[in-house]
Design a protein around this motif. Structure first.
Motif, PDB file in Angstrom:
ATOM      1  N   GLN A  53      58.316   0.158  17.355  1.00  0.00           N
ATOM      2  CA  GLN A  53      58.296   0.624  15.964  1.00  0.00           C
ATOM      3  C   GLN A  53      57.543   1.949  15.857  1.00  0.00           C
ATOM      4  OE1 GLN A  53      59.631  -0.301  13.005  1.00  0.00           O
ATOM      5  NE2 GLN A  53      60.841  -1.867  14.042  1.00  0.00           N
ATOM      6  N   ALA A  54      56.421   2.045  16.537  1.00  0.00           N
ATOM      7  CA  ALA A  54      55.653   3.294  16.519  1.00  0.00           C
ATOM      8  C   ALA A  54      56.484   4.441  17.088  1.00  0.00           C
ATOM      9  CB  ALA A  54      54.354   3.127  17.300  1.00  0.00           C
ATOM     10  N   ARG A  55      57.192   4.174  18.176  1.00  0.00           N
ATOM     11  CA  ARG A  55      58.046   5.214  18.787  1.00  0.00           C
ATOM     12  C   ARG A  55      59.173   5.622  17.853  1.00  0.00           C
ATOM     13  NH1 ARG A  55      59.782   4.934  24.942  1.00  0.00           N
ATOM     14  NH2 ARG A  55      58.112   6.312  25.601  1.00  0.00           N
ATOM     15  N   ILE A  56      59.811   4.648  17.214  1.00  0.00           N
ATOM     16  CA  ILE A  56      60.913   4.929  16.286  1.00  0.00           C
ATOM     17  C   ILE A  56      60.450   5.858  15.168  1.00  0.00           C
ATOM     18  CG2 ILE A  56      62.366   3.867  14.496  1.00  0.00           C
ATOM     19  CD1 ILE A  56      62.575   1.406  16.357  1.00  0.00           C
ATOM     20  N   HIS A  57      59.192   5.698  14.778  1.00  0.00           N
ATOM     21  CA  HIS A  57      58.638   6.490  13.679  1.00  0.00           C
ATOM     22  C   HIS A  57      57.962   7.779  14.164  1.00  0.00           C
ATOM     23  CE1 HIS A  57      59.282   2.630  11.597  1.00  0.00           C
ATOM     24  NE2 HIS A  57      59.419   3.398  10.533  1.00  0.00           N
ATOM     25  N   ASP A  58      58.324   8.240  15.363  1.00  0.00           N
ATOM     26  CA  ASP A  58      57.836   9.525  15.903  1.00  0.00           C
ATOM     27  C   ASP A  58      56.321   9.642  15.851  1.00  0.00           C
ATOM     28  OD1 ASP A  58      60.426  10.472  16.483  1.00  0.00           O
ATOM     29  OD2 ASP A  58      60.702  11.101  14.405  1.00  0.00           O
ATOM     30  N   SER A  59      55.656   8.603  16.303  1.00  0.00           N
ATOM     31  CA  SER A  59      54.205   8.550  16.232  1.00  0.00           C
ATOM     32  C   SER A  59      53.553   9.261  17.415  1.00  0.00           C
ATOM     33  CB  SER A  59      53.753   7.088  16.202  1.00  0.00           C
ATOM     34  OG  SER A  59      54.341   6.434  15.099  1.00  0.00           O
ATOM     35  N   THR A  60      52.258   9.488  17.288  1.00  0.00           N
ATOM     36  CA  THR A  60      51.495  10.110  18.366  1.00  0.00           C
ATOM     37  C   THR A  60      51.292   9.108  19.505  1.00  0.00           C
ATOM     38  OG1 THR A  60      49.373   9.386  17.464  1.00  0.00           O
ATOM     39  CG2 THR A  60      50.236  11.509  16.677  1.00  0.00           C
ATOM     40  N   GLU A  61      50.844   9.608  20.643  1.00  0.00           N
ATOM     41  CA  GLU A  61      50.570   8.717  21.774  1.00  0.00           C
ATOM     42  C   GLU A  61      49.468   7.718  21.437  1.00  0.00           C
ATOM     43  OE1 GLU A  61      49.887  11.302  25.192  1.00  0.00           O
ATOM     44  OE2 GLU A  61      51.982  10.989  25.797  1.00  0.00           O
ATOM     45  N   THR A  62      48.465   8.147  20.677  1.00  0.00           N
ATOM     46  CA  THR A  62      47.394   7.202  20.319  1.00  0.00           C
ATOM     47  C   THR A  62      47.909   6.111  19.391  1.00  0.00           C
ATOM     48  OG1 THR A  62      46.645   8.674  18.533  1.00  0.00           O
ATOM     49  CG2 THR A  62      45.498   8.837  20.653  1.00  0.00           C
ATOM     50  N   GLN A  63      48.820   6.458  18.493  1.00  0.00           N
ATOM     51  CA  GLN A  63      49.392   5.440  17.602  1.00  0.00           C
ATOM     52  C   GLN A  63      50.254   4.447  18.383  1.00  0.00           C
ATOM     53  OE1 GLN A  63      51.119   8.396  14.839  1.00  0.00           O
ATOM     54  NE2 GLN A  63      50.125   7.243  13.196  1.00  0.00           N
ATOM     55  N   VAL A  64      51.038   4.943  19.316  1.00  0.00           N
ATOM     56  CA  VAL A  64      51.873   4.061  20.136  1.00  0.00           C
ATOM     57  C   VAL A  64      50.994   3.130  20.966  1.00  0.00           C
ATOM     58  CG1 VAL A  64      53.546   3.972  22.041  1.00  0.00           C
ATOM     59  CG2 VAL A  64      53.826   5.663  20.212  1.00  0.00           C
ATOM     60  N   LEU A 101      38.391  -2.573  24.229  1.00  0.00           N
ATOM     61  CA  LEU A 101      39.071  -1.315  24.528  1.00  0.00           C
ATOM     62  C   LEU A 101      38.171  -0.088  24.403  1.00  0.00           C
ATOM     63  CD1 LEU A 101      42.419  -2.078  22.654  1.00  0.00           C
ATOM     64  CD2 LEU A 101      42.129  -1.920  25.138  1.00  0.00           C
ATOM     65  N   GLU A 102      37.086  -0.187  23.646  1.00  0.00           N
ATOM     66  CA  GLU A 102      36.266   0.991  23.334  1.00  0.00           C
ATOM     67  C   GLU A 102      35.724   1.750  24.556  1.00  0.00           C
ATOM     68  OE1 GLU A 102      33.416  -0.210  20.359  1.00  0.00           O
ATOM     69  OE2 GLU A 102      34.642   0.699  18.790  1.00  0.00           O
ATOM     70  N   PRO A 103      35.326   1.081  25.636  1.00  0.00           N
ATOM     71  CA  PRO A 103      34.863   1.872  26.793  1.00  0.00           C
ATOM     72  C   PRO A 103      35.963   2.690  27.458  1.00  0.00           C
ATOM     73  CG  PRO A 103      34.093  -0.406  26.933  1.00  0.00           C
ATOM     74  CD  PRO A 103      35.124  -0.355  25.851  1.00  0.00           C
ATOM     75  N   VAL A 109      42.539   5.331  19.086  1.00  0.00           N
ATOM     76  CA  VAL A 109      43.246   4.122  19.546  1.00  0.00           C
ATOM     77  C   VAL A 109      42.559   2.869  19.021  1.00  0.00           C
ATOM     78  CG1 VAL A 109      43.854   2.721  21.570  1.00  0.00           C
ATOM     79  CG2 VAL A 109      44.189   5.206  21.620  1.00  0.00           C
ATOM     80  N   THR A 110      41.253   2.788  19.159  1.00  0.00           N
ATOM     81  CA  THR A 110      40.549   1.525  18.889  1.00  0.00           C
ATOM     82  C   THR A 110      40.338   1.241  17.403  1.00  0.00           C
ATOM     83  OG1 THR A 110      38.355   2.534  19.128  1.00  0.00           O
ATOM     84  CG2 THR A 110      39.369   1.608  21.121  1.00  0.00           C
ATOM     85  N   HIS A 162      40.831   7.226  10.299  1.00  0.00           N
ATOM     86  CA  HIS A 162      42.009   6.588  10.913  1.00  0.00           C
ATOM     87  C   HIS A 162      42.522   5.381  10.110  1.00  0.00           C
ATOM     88  CE1 HIS A 162      41.170   9.126  14.349  1.00  0.00           C
ATOM     89  NE2 HIS A 162      40.013   8.541  14.537  1.00  0.00           N
ATOM     90  N   PHE A 163      42.054   5.210   8.852  1.00  0.00           N
ATOM     91  CA  PHE A 163      42.542   4.044   8.104  1.00  0.00           C
ATOM     92  C   PHE A 163      44.040   4.152   7.817  1.00  0.00           C
ATOM     93  CE2 PHE A 163      42.330   6.402   4.101  1.00  0.00           C
ATOM     94  CZ  PHE A 163      43.245   5.747   3.278  1.00  0.00           C
ATOM     95  N   GLU A 164      44.551   5.398   7.659  1.00  0.00           N
ATOM     96  CA  GLU A 164      45.992   5.551   7.428  1.00  0.00           C
ATOM     97  C   GLU A 164      46.795   5.101   8.645  1.00  0.00           C
ATOM     98  OE1 GLU A 164      43.817   8.111   7.152  1.00  0.00           O
ATOM     99  OE2 GLU A 164      44.100   9.161   5.242  1.00  0.00           O
ATOM    100  N   ASP A 165      46.280   5.376   9.852  1.00  0.00           N
ATOM    101  CA  ASP A 165      46.953   4.897  11.064  1.00  0.00           C
ATOM    102  C   ASP A 165      46.948   3.380  11.122  1.00  0.00           C
ATOM    103  OD1 ASP A 165      47.465   7.488  11.833  1.00  0.00           O
ATOM    104  OD2 ASP A 165      45.929   7.563  13.385  1.00  0.00           O
ATOM    105  N   ALA A 166      45.866   2.785  10.630  1.00  0.00           N
ATOM    106  CA  ALA A 166      45.797   1.313  10.601  1.00  0.00           C
ATOM    107  C   ALA A 166      46.843   0.741   9.651  1.00  0.00           C
ATOM    108  CB  ALA A 166      44.396   0.861  10.192  1.00  0.00           C
TER     109      ALA A 166
END
Length: 198
Positions: A53-64, A101-103, A109-110, A162-166
């Motif tokens: 879904q993220a890819r279909i919506h032309d998202s960034t690598e961090t969003q994917v 994932l944070e480290p 991303v996180t 990054h709340f919009e990405d969430a």
């Protein structure tokens, strides 16, 4: 004493090359992702559908990458529908996954991983039609996750970077529960995830 899967994966990823980190993470997802959290798809299928879904919506690598890894906490907690105590309590899988994932990954991303449950609460608060489109598992989990937000919670959520990405991740999450849907496999995302490592 035998290490938990959580500790073993952390050990496998620490001091590893980026390629080895991704290999360990993907191997863990394949092994642990064959169980069901939602009624329609396995946890691995859900992760792959969400990333797609993220890819279909032309998202960034961090969003994917966030989309692919957003439910890692369920994998780490071994939280699935075959467990008799499933959804009796909120185990905060979003925080467990983000903390793990944070480290290895940046906030881009996180943070969406950490916020994808509050994002569901936010959308249920701000969009009257949103709740009706949730799966039964999502409706059930909403109750133990705190229900709709208060005005103070909503305003605080809107101030988080990054709340919009969430919110985008949350909507992709909701679309990623289609039975028997063919999607690209994990290997499709190897380079994307590797590029997002610290």
């Amino acid at each position: 004493m035998k290490n938990s899967p959580h500790e073993t994966l952390a050990e496998d990823m620490t001091h590893a090359t980026n390629d080895e980190k991704v290999a360990a993470l993907f191997d863990f997802m394949v092994r642990r992702g064959q169980t069901f959290y939602d009624e329609s798809v396995t946890q691995l299928e859900h992760a792959l559908q969400c990333a797609n879904q993220a890819r279909i919506h032309d998202s960034t690598e961090t969003q994917v990458t966030s989309a692919l890894l957003h439910d890692l906490g369920h994998f780490l907690l071994d939280e699935h529908s075959a467990d008799i105590a499933f959804l009796a309590d909120d185990l905060n899988h979003e925080a467990v996954g983000a903390d793990f994932l944070e480290p290895f990954f940046s906030d881009a991303v996180t943070t969406p991983v950490r916020l994808h449950v509050p994002a569901k609460r936010y959308l249920c608060t701000t969009d009257s039609k949103y709740y009706d489109g949730l799966s039964e598992a999502s409706k059930r989990s909403l109750r133990v996750q705190g229900g709709v937000m208060s005005d103070d919670e909503r305003m605080a959520f809107e101030r988080i970077p990054h709340f919009e990405d969430a919110l985008s991740l949350r909507r992709w999450d909701d679309l990623a529960k289609v039975r028997n849907l063919e999607t690209p496999g994990l290997e499709t995302y190897r380079k994307v995830v590797e590029n997002c490592l610290r």
